[in-house]
Scaffold this motif. Structure first.
Motif, PDB file in Angstrom:
ATOM      1  N   GLY A 217       0.751  -1.245   0.000  1.00  0.00           N
ATOM      2  CA  GLY A 217       0.000   0.000   0.000  1.00  0.00           C
ATOM      3  C   GLY A 217       0.780   1.293   0.000  1.00  0.00           C
ATOM      4  O   GLY A 217       0.317   2.295   0.564  1.00  0.00           O
ATOM      5  N   VAL A 218       1.934   1.323  -0.647  1.00  0.00           N
ATOM      6  CA  VAL A 218       2.713   2.566  -0.689  1.00  0.00           C
ATOM      7  C   VAL A 218       1.941   3.684  -1.391  1.00  0.00           C
ATOM      8  O   VAL A 218       1.987   4.842  -0.960  1.00  0.00           O
ATOM      9  CB  VAL A 218       4.085   2.328  -1.360  1.00  0.00           C
ATOM     10  N   ALA A 219       1.202   3.339  -2.444  1.00  0.00           N
ATOM     11  CA  ALA A 219       0.414   4.369  -3.145  1.00  0.00           C
ATOM     12  C   ALA A 219      -0.596   5.009  -2.190  1.00  0.00           C
ATOM     13  O   ALA A 219      -0.795   6.237  -2.200  1.00  0.00           O
ATOM     14  CB  ALA A 219      -0.303   3.753  -4.347  1.00  0.00           C
ATOM     15  N   GLN A 220      -1.233   4.203  -1.356  1.00  0.00           N
ATOM     16  CA  GLN A 220      -2.196   4.735  -0.389  1.00  0.00           C
ATOM     17  C   GLN A 220      -1.502   5.592   0.672  1.00  0.00           C
ATOM     18  O   GLN A 220      -2.054   6.619   1.112  1.00  0.00           O
ATOM     19  CB  GLN A 220      -2.949   3.585   0.282  1.00  0.00           C
ATOM     20  N   ALA A 221      -0.301   5.205   1.069  1.00  0.00           N
ATOM     21  CA  ALA A 221       0.454   6.002   2.040  1.00  0.00           C
ATOM     22  C   ALA A 221       0.772   7.379   1.466  1.00  0.00           C
ATOM     23  O   ALA A 221       0.710   8.399   2.172  1.00  0.00           O
ATOM     24  CB  ALA A 221       1.736   5.272   2.433  1.00  0.00           C
ATOM     25  N   ILE A 222       1.107   7.420   0.180  1.00  0.00           N
ATOM     26  CA  ILE A 222       1.390   8.703  -0.473  1.00  0.00           C
ATOM     27  C   ILE A 222       0.131   9.562  -0.524  1.00  0.00           C
ATOM     28  O   ILE A 222       0.157  10.759  -0.205  1.00  0.00           O
ATOM     29  CB  ILE A 222       1.961   8.464  -1.892  1.00  0.00           C
ATOM     30  N   ARG A 223      -0.997   8.941  -0.890  1.00  0.00           N
ATOM     31  CA  ARG A 223      -2.255   9.697  -0.952  1.00  0.00           C
ATOM     32  C   ARG A 223      -2.671  10.190   0.435  1.00  0.00           C
ATOM     33  O   ARG A 223      -3.269  11.251   0.570  1.00  0.00           O
ATOM     34  CB  ARG A 223      -3.368   8.815  -1.528  1.00  0.00           C
ATOM     35  N   ALA A 224      -2.345   9.424   1.453  1.00  0.00           N
ATOM     36  CA  ALA A 224      -2.792   9.746   2.814  1.00  0.00           C
ATOM     37  C   ALA A 224      -2.233  11.066   3.325  1.00  0.00           C
ATOM     38  O   ALA A 224      -2.861  11.739   4.151  1.00  0.00           O
ATOM     39  CB  ALA A 224      -2.420   8.616   3.770  1.00  0.00           C
ATOM     40  N   ILE A 225      -1.040  11.463   2.855  1.00  0.00           N
ATOM     41  CA  ILE A 225      -0.435  12.692   3.383  1.00  0.00           C
ATOM     42  C   ILE A 225      -0.797  13.925   2.563  1.00  0.00           C
ATOM     43  O   ILE A 225      -0.455  15.046   2.953  1.00  0.00           O
ATOM     44  CB  ILE A 225       1.096  12.568   3.481  1.00  0.00           C
ATOM     45  N   VAL A 226      -1.487  13.742   1.438  1.00  0.00           N
ATOM     46  CA  VAL A 226      -1.758  14.862   0.517  1.00  0.00           C
ATOM     47  C   VAL A 226      -2.398  16.068   1.220  1.00  0.00           C
ATOM     48  O   VAL A 226      -1.927  17.199   1.062  1.00  0.00           O
ATOM     49  CB  VAL A 226      -2.614  14.393  -0.679  1.00  0.00           C
ATOM     50  N   PRO A 227      -3.471  15.909   2.030  1.00  0.00           N
ATOM     51  CA  PRO A 227      -4.107  17.090   2.624  1.00  0.00           C
ATOM     52  C   PRO A 227      -3.339  17.708   3.796  1.00  0.00           C
ATOM     53  O   PRO A 227      -3.739  18.760   4.298  1.00  0.00           O
ATOM     54  CB  PRO A 227      -5.460  16.553   3.126  1.00  0.00           C
ATOM     55  N   LEU A 248       3.845   9.109  -9.077  1.00  0.00           N
ATOM     56  CA  LEU A 248       2.594   9.343  -8.368  1.00  0.00           C
ATOM     57  C   LEU A 248       2.758  10.476  -7.357  1.00  0.00           C
ATOM     58  O   LEU A 248       1.897  11.365  -7.260  1.00  0.00           O
ATOM     59  CB  LEU A 248       2.146   8.065  -7.652  1.00  0.00           C
ATOM     60  N   ALA A 249       3.841  10.455  -6.606  1.00  0.00           N
ATOM     61  CA  ALA A 249       4.092  11.516  -5.629  1.00  0.00           C
ATOM     62  C   ALA A 249       4.195  12.871  -6.307  1.00  0.00           C
ATOM     63  O   ALA A 249       3.662  13.878  -5.807  1.00  0.00           O
ATOM     64  CB  ALA A 249       5.365  11.214  -4.841  1.00  0.00           C
ATOM     65  N   HIS A 250       4.828  12.895  -7.470  1.00  0.00           N
ATOM     66  CA  HIS A 250       4.957  14.143  -8.232  1.00  0.00           C
ATOM     67  C   HIS A 250       3.588  14.607  -8.725  1.00  0.00           C
ATOM     68  O   HIS A 250       3.242  15.801  -8.612  1.00  0.00           O
ATOM     69  CB  HIS A 250       5.907  13.936  -9.410  1.00  0.00           C
ATOM     70  N   LEU A 252       0.708  14.066  -7.455  1.00  0.00           N
ATOM     71  CA  LEU A 252      -0.136  14.499  -6.333  1.00  0.00           C
ATOM     72  C   LEU A 252       0.417  15.737  -5.631  1.00  0.00           C
ATOM     73  O   LEU A 252      -0.184  16.224  -4.671  1.00  0.00           O
ATOM     74  CB  LEU A 252      -0.283  13.355  -5.317  1.00  0.00           C
ATOM     75  N   GLY A 253       1.553  16.211  -6.094  1.00  0.00           N
ATOM     76  CA  GLY A 253       2.126  17.432  -5.535  1.00  0.00           C
ATOM     77  C   GLY A 253       2.833  17.249  -4.209  1.00  0.00           C
ATOM     78  O   GLY A 253       3.009  18.220  -3.463  1.00  0.00           O
ATOM     79  N   VAL A 254       3.264  16.024  -3.906  1.00  0.00           N
ATOM     80  CA  VAL A 254       3.923  15.774  -2.623  1.00  0.00           C
ATOM     81  C   VAL A 254       5.330  15.208  -2.799  1.00  0.00           C
ATOM     82  O   VAL A 254       5.911  14.677  -1.836  1.00  0.00           O
ATOM     83  CB  VAL A 254       3.084  14.808  -1.744  1.00  0.00           C
ATOM     84  N   ALA A 255       5.886  15.335  -3.993  1.00  0.00           N
ATOM     85  CA  ALA A 255       7.202  14.750  -4.264  1.00  0.00           C
ATOM     86  C   ALA A 255       8.257  15.249  -3.275  1.00  0.00           C
ATOM     87  O   ALA A 255       9.163  14.496  -2.881  1.00  0.00           O
ATOM     88  CB  ALA A 255       7.626  15.058  -5.695  1.00  0.00           C
ATOM     89  N   GLY A 256       8.149  16.519  -2.864  1.00  0.00           N
ATOM     90  CA  GLY A 256       9.121  17.077  -1.929  1.00  0.00           C
ATOM     91  C   GLY A 256       8.961  16.574  -0.514  1.00  0.00           C
ATOM     92  O   GLY A 256       9.838  16.796   0.339  1.00  0.00           O
ATOM     93  N   ARG A 257       7.839  15.891  -0.242  1.00  0.00           N
ATOM     94  CA  ARG A 257       7.576  15.390   1.113  1.00  0.00           C
ATOM     95  C   ARG A 257       7.627  13.874   1.210  1.00  0.00           C
ATOM     96  O   ARG A 257       7.374  13.312   2.280  1.00  0.00           O
ATOM     97  CB  ARG A 257       6.207  15.890   1.592  1.00  0.00           C
ATOM     98  N   VAL A 258       7.931  13.212   0.102  1.00  0.00           N
ATOM     99  CA  VAL A 258       8.039  11.745   0.102  1.00  0.00           C
ATOM    100  C   VAL A 258       9.494  11.375  -0.183  1.00  0.00           C
ATOM    101  O   VAL A 258      10.043  11.735  -1.223  1.00  0.00           O
ATOM    102  CB  VAL A 258       7.111  11.108  -0.944  1.00  0.00           C
ATOM    103  N   HIS A 259      10.109  10.644   0.731  1.00  0.00           N
ATOM    104  CA  HIS A 259      11.532  10.324   0.654  1.00  0.00           C
ATOM    105  C   HIS A 259      11.709   8.816   0.486  1.00  0.00           C
ATOM    106  O   HIS A 259      11.416   8.049   1.406  1.00  0.00           O
ATOM    107  CB  HIS A 259      12.251  10.807   1.917  1.00  0.00           C
ATOM    108  N   PHE A 260      12.152   8.388  -0.684  1.00  0.00           N
ATOM    109  CA  PHE A 260      12.397   6.971  -0.963  1.00  0.00           C
ATOM    110  C   PHE A 260      13.851   6.667  -0.628  1.00  0.00           C
ATOM    111  O   PHE A 260      14.765   7.159  -1.284  1.00  0.00           O
ATOM    112  CB  PHE A 260      12.104   6.657  -2.428  1.00  0.00           C
ATOM    113  N   THR A 261      14.077   5.845   0.378  1.00  0.00           N
ATOM    114  CA  THR A 261      15.440   5.586   0.845  1.00  0.00           C
ATOM    115  C   THR A 261      16.069   4.350   0.216  1.00  0.00           C
ATOM    116  O   THR A 261      17.284   4.160   0.325  1.00  0.00           O
ATOM    117  CB  THR A 261      15.464   5.390   2.373  1.00  0.00           C
TER     118      THR A 261
END
Length: 383
Positions: A217-227, A248-250, A252-261
């Motif tokens: 569910g990584v896609a759902q985790a990304i969507r969860a932080i959008v608001p 997907l993060a890009h 949704l406009g959250v690419a700067g807040r999602v960190h893939f390690t």
């Protein structure tokens, strides 16, 4: 001495199932009742544990699993095993530990909300047919005496689909090493890691840990932080479709807040750099990462199809939501964020819940099961 054969095909240092097998073997070698023998294709060296390696030639995943199953069946007879516990779907084993859950249940969970094309692609995949056939054959085999279910959810999945009696299913949750996974050790590199990933010291951070991004569910985790503009998401693990998740993060406009390690050896410190743990999995039989995160003092946001969610008290040590309910995930992140003043108390509650769930306790429960099964077997042989 009674000989116990434990079967697991391969070893992945980052795999939760493999860590559990290693923990079982590590505990068993300190007792004198059972002699464990590990039957495997490829595993790390384990001091004090007899290893029987079987590595038949194969081409493709079906031949690989079929060939290993046949070789393992021959191996446990060759070593004279009194009791056989398999972590693979192999007909004829005495005990099946459903660490990977039920394949049929995973396919059902994966199909929710998908169209006909998805069902067709699954039907056309011969590996799924093979796995389902092996599952049916194993659960229907007369030699099967017990199923170790790593959650109540898995137990219900088994009982709903196969001719297994309720008394054959024993729920034993995965153990967690609470000495290693603790808040103090986890937070030792908190500041350094946040600086490394460009995350402010006071930013609220959710961490995800695991491979297999689609199922977990990584896609759902990304969507969860959008608001929630404050929230940062750290994704620890690898996936062959990583580029799609970055995209997907890009989008949704959250690419700067999602960190893939990527995969990390030091998972402990990544728990410690966060303030909460998120796992919106479609299907997770237990999820040792849930217990590890709780041991590190993190409130947990996970799904109703995660067996580890049975350890979570909603509003006390975390929150639950249906895997596909994006609105609920976004709401839960908001509730977690609003409860910031309560995070220290929630951390204490989360850790307290799993302190009793040790690897030693897990193995003690298994030893009790082995003893019961062997006593029944001896009684039948003497009649």
């Amino acid at each position: 001495m009674t000989r116990l054969a434990i079967i697991r095909q391969k070893y992945n240092p980052a795999g939760g199932a493999e860590r559990i097998v290693s923990a079982i073997l590590g505990q068993l070698k300190h007792q004198s009742t059972l002699e464990p023998v590990l039957i495997n294709r490829n595993w790390e060296t384990l001091d004090g544990v007899a290893v029987c390696r079987v590595n038949p030639f194969y081409l493709g995943s079906i031949w690989r699993d079929w060939g290993f199953a046949r070789a393992a069946q021959r191996a446990w007879k060759r070593v004279g095993a009194d009791l056989v516990q398999s972590h693979e779907r192999i007909p004829g084993c005495h005990v099946f530990r459903a660490g990977d859950g039920v394949h049929a249940a995973w396919l059902d969970a994966r199909a929710v909300g998908k169209g006909w094309w998805h069902k067709l692609s699954v039907w056309c995949n011969p590996y799924h047919h093979f796995m389902l056939r092996m599952e049916r054959a194993m659960f229907s085999h007369p030699d099967l005496r017990a199923v170790i279910c790593i959650s109540e959810m898995v137990k219900q999945d088994v009982l709903q689909r196969f001719p297994v009696r309720p008394e054959q299913c024993v729920v034993i949750h995965n153990g967690v090493d609470c000495t290693r996974f603790n808040p103090v050790a986890a937070r030792a590199r908190r500041a350094a890691l946040r600086e490394q990933y460009g995350i402010a010291a006071d930013a609220p951070v959710l961490v995800y840990v695991g491979s297999g991004f689609e199922r977990k569910g990584v896609a759902q985790a990304i969507r969860a932080i959008v608001p929630h503009a404050e929230v940062q998401l750290v994704v620890v693990g690898g996936d062959k479709k990583l580029a799609a998740y970055r995209q997907l993060a890009h989008a949704l406009g959250v690419a700067g807040r999602v960190h893939f390690t990527g995969p990390q050896k030091d998972v402990l410190s990544h728990y410690g750099m966060a303030d909460g743990f998120i796992l919106p999995t479609l299907y997770e039989p237990f999820g040792s990462v849930v217990a590890e995160a709780m041991a590190c003092g993190l409130p947990v946001l996970t799904s109703t199809r995660c067996g580890g969610g049975e350890c979570v008290s909603p509003g006390v040590s975390g929150w639950l939501a249906l895997p596909q309910d994006t609105a609920a995930w976004q709401e839960n992140v908001g509730i977690w964020l609003a409860a910031r003043a309560q995070w220290p108390w929630m951390a204490e509650q989360a850790r307290a819940r799993v302190l009793v769930q040790t690897e030693q306790h897990m193995v003690e429960q298994m030893m009790f099961l082995y003893s019961r099964l062997l006593q029944v077997s001896d009684k039948k042989n003497n009649e």
